[in-house]
Design an enzyme around this catalytic site. Structure first.
Site, PDB file in Angstrom:
ATOM      1  N   LYS A 106       0.809  -1.221   0.000  1.00 32.55           N
ATOM      2  CA  LYS A 106       0.000   0.000   0.000  1.00 32.55           C
ATOM      3  C   LYS A 106       0.840   1.269   0.000  1.00 32.55           C
ATOM      4  O   LYS A 106       0.351   2.338  -0.342  1.00 32.55           O
ATOM      5  CB  LYS A 106      -0.956   0.004   1.195  1.00 32.55           C
ATOM      6  N   LYS A 130      -5.285  -9.797  -6.686  1.00 34.21           N
ATOM      7  CA  LYS A 130      -6.460  -9.951  -5.817  1.00 34.21           C
ATOM      8  C   LYS A 130      -7.627  -9.073  -6.289  1.00 34.21           C
ATOM      9  O   LYS A 130      -7.411  -7.929  -6.679  1.00 34.21           O
ATOM     10  CB  LYS A 130      -6.057  -9.535  -4.391  1.00 34.21           C
ATOM     11  N   LYS A 133     -11.451  -4.114  -3.274  1.00 33.00           N
ATOM     12  CA  LYS A 133     -12.448  -3.063  -3.151  1.00 33.00           C
ATOM     13  C   LYS A 133     -11.998  -1.775  -3.808  1.00 33.00           C
ATOM     14  O   LYS A 133     -12.794  -1.011  -4.283  1.00 33.00           O
ATOM     15  CB  LYS A 133     -12.686  -2.752  -1.663  1.00 33.00           C
TER      16      LYS A 133
END
Ligand code: TYM
Length: 328
Positions: free
Chosen positions: A111, A194, A197
């Site tokens: 991230k 992955k 969201k």
């Protein structure tokens, strides 16, 4: 009865990955455990979130939990931000965690990759210690999560063990529970990544509250290979394996049964079956969600849940403060 605890961040749109990797397990396991499922809204603000959107997603997440089958009689559902003890214990655990440990967290590395130091919050960095507090405050025995959260639960175990050694037996050492099928649902357009969201490519991601017809279209357009055989092979056929996983979970069939069912089918026929199955699943889920979100159920469930959560947390934090020397 053993205790189960898990949570989800109300950021971005909840996806089919969240359902398959996490919520489905919460629902299946609630009959066998004393369950605590919460909305990790403190974790949500580790990255910037619009206030109204965060509030809406918080309510949506509770309604989705209920629509998916969480039963408030069996599962205590609560908001993390309404229980200040998470912050209290989080701080104590931060002071018992080393920056070397946090530096090794792959999710933080992912991230913060390619971002300037002035664009990464301290909260994002210490995120795993708050997560550890969420878990061990309730003496959770098991923590059902997708594979991407396993490292965080492993760090939680290390922190709990260290604390117990330093200050005497205080915390239960939790066990991550990763589903055998569906530990990681992949992006439909890039099936080595992955499904997420916050994914930038909306064609690769199915949101639980999206239009079922649009979801079906995304399944039909999912990237596969040219082999045209419906066989599970994660490494060489990631796209088709991903669709098989989704179908297996939603249709409640084993991967072997899925292979048998489609052994004489081409990809077109198979994709159509997956698309129909996903579309039906979303239609049913959204019907329930709509009934719940427009009733007073969400507030009632959260009001009841927080009382029980606080009671347990208060006792644990008192014990911790006393052991650490923070009491008078
Ligand atoms: P979050 O909100 O990113 O994800 C919630 C749950 O969904 C799983 N998941 C997936 N599983 C399979 N395939 C996918 N594509 C996929 N995407 C997400 C995640 O593994 C997770 O189980 N840090 C947590 C929230 C949290 C928490 C906790 C969890 C805070 N405190 C204490 C357990 C216990 C998180 O961000 O999950």
């Amino acid at each position: 009865m053993k205790r189960l605890l898990s949570g989800i961040k109300p950021t971005g749109e909840l996806t089919l990955g969240n359902y398959v990797g996490a919520i489905r397990q919460f629902v299946d396991m609630q009959k066998d455990y004393e369950s605590f499922i919460f909305v990790a809204n403190l974790h949500a603000i580790t990255v910037y979130n619009d206030k109204e959107e965060l509030q809406k997603r918080t309510r949506d997440l509770v309604a989705i939990y209920l629509a998916c089958g969480l039963d408030p009689e069996k599962t205590t559902i609560f908001l993390q931000s309404e229980n200040n003890y998470h912050n209290n214990l989080g701080w104590v655990l931060e002071c018992n965690t080393y920056i070397g440990e946090l530096n090794r967290m792959t999710q933080f590395k992912d991230k913060s990759k390619n971002k300037s130091e002035n664009a990464i919050t301290c909260g994002l960095y210490t995120y795993p210690t708050l997560m550890a507090a969420d878990i061990i405050m309730y003496d959770a025995d098991v923590v059902p999560v997708g594979i991407d959260q396993k490292q965080h639960v492993e760090l939680t175990r290390d922190i709990a063990q260290r604390f117990n050694k330093r200050y005497g037996d205080t915390f239960v050492i939790p066990q991550p529970i990763i589903p055998e099928t569906g530990e990681k649902i992949y992006d439909l357009q890039n099936p080595t990544k992955k499904m997420s969201k916050t994914e930038e490519n909306p064609k690769g991601c199915i949101a639980l509250l999206e239009n079922p017809a649009s979801a079906a279209k995304k399944i039909m357009g999912a990237v596969t290979d040219s082999d045209n055989k419906v066989i599970f092979d994660q490494e060489n056929k990631p796209g088709i394996s991903n669709l098989m996983t989704i179908y297996s979970v939603l249709a409640k069939k084993t991967i072997k049964e899925v292979e048998m069912e489609f052994k004489d089918s081409n990809y077109g026929t198979f994709k159509k079956a997956v698309a129909d199955c996903v579309s039906k699943f979303l239609t049913d889920l959204q019907q329930k969600y709509n009934d719940i979100i427009n009733s007073g159920t969400v507030d009632k469930v959260l009001d009841d849940g927080i009382k029980k959560a606080r009671e347990i947390a208060q006792a644990k934090v008192a014990e911790v403060y006393q052991k650490v020397g923070l009491s008078r």
